[in-house]
Scaffold this active site. Sequence first.
Site, short mmCIF file in Angstrom:
data_model
loop_
_atom_site.label_atom_id
_atom_site.label_comp_id
_atom_site.label_asym_id
_atom_site.label_seq_id
_atom_site.Cartn_x
_atom_site.Cartn_y
_atom_site.Cartn_z
N LYS A 82 0.84 -1.21 0.00
CA LYS A 82 0.00 0.00 0.00
C LYS A 82 0.87 1.25 0.00
O LYS A 82 0.65 2.17 -0.79
CB LYS A 82 -0.90 0.01 1.24
N ASN A 83 1.86 1.29 0.90
CA ASN A 83 2.61 2.53 1.08
C ASN A 83 3.65 2.78 -0.01
O ASN A 83 4.33 3.82 -0.01
CB ASN A 83 3.26 2.56 2.47
N CYS A 140 -6.20 13.07 12.67
CA CYS A 140 -5.92 11.69 12.31
C CYS A 140 -5.90 10.90 13.60
O CYS A 140 -5.47 11.40 14.64
CB CYS A 140 -4.57 11.62 11.62
N ASP A 175 4.31 0.74 11.99
CA ASP A 175 3.15 0.08 11.38
C ASP A 175 3.02 -1.39 11.81
O ASP A 175 2.07 -2.06 11.42
CB ASP A 175 3.22 0.16 9.85
N ARG A 202 -8.80 -0.84 4.11
CA ARG A 202 -7.90 0.22 3.61
C ARG A 202 -6.50 -0.34 3.34
O ARG A 202 -5.81 0.17 2.46
CB ARG A 202 -7.78 1.35 4.65
N ARG A 234 0.19 14.80 13.25
CA ARG A 234 0.74 14.69 11.91
C ARG A 234 0.69 16.00 11.11
O ARG A 234 -0.06 16.14 10.16
CB ARG A 234 0.04 13.56 11.14
N1 EPU Z 1 5.86 14.98 10.77
C1 EPU Z 1 5.91 16.30 11.12
N2 EPU Z 1 5.79 17.23 10.12
C2 EPU Z 1 5.60 16.89 8.84
C3 EPU Z 1 5.56 15.51 8.47
C4 EPU Z 1 5.70 14.58 9.49
O1 EPU Z 1 6.06 16.65 12.29
O2 EPU Z 1 5.48 17.79 7.97
C5 EPU Z 1 6.01 13.95 11.84
C6 EPU Z 1 4.80 13.06 12.00
O3 EPU Z 1 3.81 13.66 12.77
C7 EPU Z 1 5.41 11.84 12.62
C8 EPU Z 1 6.79 11.77 11.97
O4 EPU Z 1 7.06 13.08 11.46
O5 EPU Z 1 5.56 12.02 13.99
C9 EPU Z 1 6.95 10.77 10.86
O6 EPU Z 1 5.89 10.89 9.95
P1 EPU Z 1 6.04 10.51 8.41
O7 EPU Z 1 5.99 11.77 7.62
O8 EPU Z 1 7.21 9.64 8.23
O9 EPU Z 1 4.70 9.67 8.19
P2 EPU Z 1 3.76 9.66 6.91
O10 EPU Z 1 4.52 9.88 5.68
O11 EPU Z 1 2.57 10.50 7.18
C10 EPU Z 1 4.04 7.11 6.37
C11 EPU Z 1 3.12 5.93 6.22
C12 EPU Z 1 2.57 5.54 7.58
C13 EPU Z 1 3.75 5.19 8.48
C14 EPU Z 1 4.73 6.37 8.56
C15 EPU Z 1 5.98 6.06 9.35
C16 EPU Z 1 2.18 6.05 4.00
C17 EPU Z 1 1.00 6.28 3.13
N3 EPU Z 1 2.03 6.26 5.31
O12 EPU Z 1 3.25 8.14 6.94
O13 EPU Z 1 1.76 4.41 7.38
O14 EPU Z 1 3.28 4.89 9.77
O15 EPU Z 1 5.12 6.76 7.22
O16 EPU Z 1 6.64 4.98 8.81
O17 EPU Z 1 3.24 5.69 3.51
C18 EPU Z 1 -0.07 2.98 7.75
O18 EPU Z 1 0.19 2.45 6.66
O19 EPU Z 1 -0.88 2.49 8.58
C19 EPU Z 1 0.58 4.24 8.09
C20 EPU Z 1 0.10 5.07 9.01
#
Ligand code: EPU
Length: 429
Positions: free
Chosen positions: A22-23, A126, A316, A408, A131
């Site tokens: 998915k990711n 969320c 995850d 999902r 986030r």
């Molecule tokens: N963060 C910030 N500011 C930002 C972006 C992120 O503070 O602008 C923080 C987040 O709040 C979090 C940390 O940085 O504390 C890491 O977040 P990241 O950006 O890595 O997460 P994401 O890209 O929103 C993806 C996956 C998640 C997975 C995380 C961590 C996808 C679609 N989503 O989320 O997957 O948990 O990376 O590996 O790729 C899931 O599949 O269930 C899922 C939540």
Amino acid sequence: MDRIRIVGGNRLTGTIPISGAKNAALPLMIASLLTRETLTLDNVPRLADVAMLKRILGNHGVDCMVLGKRAGQNGMHGESIELRAGDIVDTLAPYDLVSRMRASFWVIGPLLARMGEAKVSLPGGCAIGTRPVDFFIDALKALGADIDIEAGYVLAKAPKGLRGARIVFPKVTVGATHVALMAASLAKGESVIENAACEPEIADLAACLNKMGARIAGAGTSTIRIEGVDRLGAARHSVMPDRIEAGTYAFAAAMTGGDVLLDAATAATMETPIEVLRRIGAEVTPTNAGIRVTRNGGAIAPVDVTTEPFPGFATDLQAQLMALVSRADGDSHIRETIFENRFMHVQELARLGADIHLDGQVATVRGVAKLKGAEVMATDLRASVSLVIAGLAAEGETVVNRVYHLDRGFERIEDKLGGLGAEIERLTG
Ligand code: EPU
């Protein structure tokens, strides 16, 4: 609303097909916005999030065609889809779409790079934490965009195009690394991303972008170099196997005992969960076909695990691990460091008899001899699947409500686990 009914106690044995990730599929689909030519993706999982993203991309003008079945394909294989963003008809991503799936915010990168503008709703709340999007905004600003935030929307403009830059993320972020990669691919000059996410899904996106004509080196490490190009073109790419789905079923097999082959799973993307499974007492053997997980008798050993960016233990998989060690022979400690509020499963696991004490970001799980079936529900997909894992080992009947969370991120979970001998069915309506 659909529910999943499980009668626990069966050992899992057999082969389970692992779907495309998915990711990885989501950012790969979003990358189609970068070119007017056709991007063909194979091994795309049949998931509610993928269907939602098709809708969102359609709103920007992307035509999406599912290719017909091929000989030898059955329903367990992923789809092949063609995505063609001939003309971007709208650079607006509205609230009602973005709020349903956070990853749809990522369209901001390719829209801005190709069209010079984008107006994308903030993703909103969320279930697993606040986030924010500050890292995305800072990265796009570094690439030369003007950014304003107005009435819940991020307005990004770069009428003369983006220019290469040095982007240093203050914290590892998967989403903002994806977006920076896509945007920098069409920027003028060279970009360097430092403290980039090393997740295999980043390397998968970069491999696809390179097939489209991008010039990216170092993806999968913490420093990525991108030489911008004027345009990207057609490509064909197969989505990598889902390491989180594979890890989830590995934990399920360790939970119930049994012998399961995770067909198509890749050990190189799963070193940490494999090491944790071995510490717990499971036998894990990478094979040419996938990964074999067995646990025959023997207690589940307790473990101390901290979630970390790749190659550390994935957030995850945190909920699924917690379900598994709820029956360990002793106390486990699980520290969540990625999201501040990703413990929604704790209360529900307790309904099944788990003994878990939360102190800030650390859960102490006191192993119990047995779990007992109950009615449960969860508010995110990894939490939901942890309840399925617990239900598989619980005595009697467990009913997991709000199955749409599972849909999902897990393709036909009841068929896949049923194929391994679990007593599991979907109750519709
Ligand atoms: N963060 C910030 N500011 C930002 C972006 C992120 O503070 O602008 C923080 C987040 O709040 C979090 C940390 O940085 O504390 C890491 O977040 P990241 O950006 O890595 O997460 P994401 O890209 O929103 C993806 C996956 C998640 C997975 C995380 C961590 C996808 C679609 N989503 O989320 O997957 O948990 O990376 O590996 O790729 C899931 O599949 O269930 C899922 C939540």
